[in-house]
Design a protein around this motif. Sequence first.
Motif, short mmCIF file in Angstrom:
data_model
loop_
_atom_site.label_atom_id
_atom_site.label_comp_id
_atom_site.label_asym_id
_atom_site.label_seq_id
_atom_site.Cartn_x
_atom_site.Cartn_y
_atom_site.Cartn_z
N PRO A 12 0.79 -1.33 0.08
CA PRO A 12 0.04 0.09 0.02
C PRO A 12 1.01 1.21 0.04
O PRO A 12 1.88 1.28 0.68
N ILE A 13 0.53 2.18 -0.88
CA ILE A 13 1.04 3.54 -0.70
C ILE A 13 -0.03 4.65 -0.51
O ILE A 13 -1.14 4.56 -1.17
N VAL A 14 0.17 5.26 0.49
CA VAL A 14 -0.79 6.04 1.39
C VAL A 14 -0.21 7.35 1.42
O VAL A 14 0.85 7.67 1.74
N SER A 15 -1.24 8.34 0.92
CA SER A 15 -0.96 9.92 1.11
C SER A 15 -1.69 10.29 2.42
O SER A 15 -2.90 9.88 2.64
N PHE A 16 -0.97 11.09 3.24
CA PHE A 16 -1.30 11.60 4.69
C PHE A 16 -0.98 12.95 4.69
O PHE A 16 -0.03 13.28 4.24
N PRO A 17 -1.78 13.58 5.82
CA PRO A 17 -1.74 15.15 5.77
C PRO A 17 -0.68 15.42 6.69
O PRO A 17 -1.14 16.13 7.65
N VAL A 18 0.51 15.24 6.75
CA VAL A 18 1.71 15.62 7.35
C VAL A 18 2.72 16.29 6.52
O VAL A 18 2.95 15.60 5.68
N GLU A 23 4.69 23.98 3.99
CA GLU A 23 3.27 24.34 3.88
C GLU A 23 2.48 23.78 2.46
O GLU A 23 3.23 24.14 1.33
N GLY A 24 1.41 23.19 2.69
CA GLY A 24 0.58 22.90 1.47
C GLY A 24 0.97 21.56 0.89
O GLY A 24 0.58 21.08 -0.11
N LYS A 25 1.96 20.85 1.70
CA LYS A 25 2.31 19.52 1.17
C LYS A 25 1.90 18.33 2.07
O LYS A 25 1.25 18.66 3.00
N ARG A 26 1.96 17.15 1.39
CA ARG A 26 1.51 15.83 2.17
C ARG A 26 2.71 15.01 2.12
O ARG A 26 3.71 15.08 1.43
N VAL A 59 11.38 6.18 -3.77
CA VAL A 59 11.51 7.58 -3.06
C VAL A 59 11.84 8.74 -3.90
O VAL A 59 11.12 9.56 -3.86
N THR A 60 12.79 8.41 -4.87
CA THR A 60 13.14 9.53 -5.73
C THR A 60 12.00 10.14 -6.61
O THR A 60 12.01 11.00 -6.72
N GLU A 61 11.40 8.83 -7.25
CA GLU A 61 10.36 9.25 -8.12
C GLU A 61 9.13 9.73 -7.30
O GLU A 61 8.48 10.70 -8.13
N ILE A 62 8.79 9.66 -6.27
CA ILE A 62 7.68 9.87 -5.74
C ILE A 62 8.23 11.59 -5.22
O ILE A 62 7.19 12.14 -5.43
N LEU A 63 9.29 11.78 -4.64
CA LEU A 63 9.54 13.10 -4.42
C LEU A 63 9.66 14.14 -5.64
O LEU A 63 9.94 15.19 -5.27
N GLU A 64 9.52 13.48 -6.63
CA GLU A 64 9.54 14.48 -7.97
C GLU A 64 8.52 15.31 -8.09
O GLU A 64 8.10 16.29 -8.87
N ASP A 65 7.33 14.63 -7.30
CA ASP A 65 6.06 15.58 -7.29
C ASP A 65 6.19 16.45 -6.42
O ASP A 65 6.44 16.36 -5.34
N SER A 66 6.16 17.67 -6.75
CA SER A 66 6.50 18.83 -5.77
C SER A 66 5.67 18.99 -4.56
O SER A 66 5.68 19.81 -3.56
N SER A 67 4.39 18.30 -4.67
CA SER A 67 3.38 18.38 -3.43
C SER A 67 3.78 17.39 -2.53
O SER A 67 3.05 17.28 -1.34
#
Length: 86
Positions: A12-18, A23-26, A59-67
């Motif tokens: 599972p890959i989960v987005s969470f609000p931390v 500011e404005g990132k997850r 991790v590298t590919e996920i962090l390419e998303d600036s949000s």
Amino acid sequence: KHGLNKALAQMPIVSFPVNFGQEGKRSIGIRTMITNDFMTGDIALPGRDLPIDVIHEMVTEILEDSSIARVVYDLTSKPPGTTEWE
């Protein structure tokens, strides 16, 4: 790509609000499970069950998303956790 589809039962890959002060990132949580029956399960440990270079690539590919502020690796087995993320 890495031949892990037979070793890992679920990832599972989960987005969470931390936002870790950004500011404005997850953040994104990753939990890799090894199980035969989904009643119990162990975590695929980095460096033992899941190659470190594969984790770095994810991790590298996920962090390419600036949000995205941060990527975390969840080491909770089942039980006490679930195979999903709650």
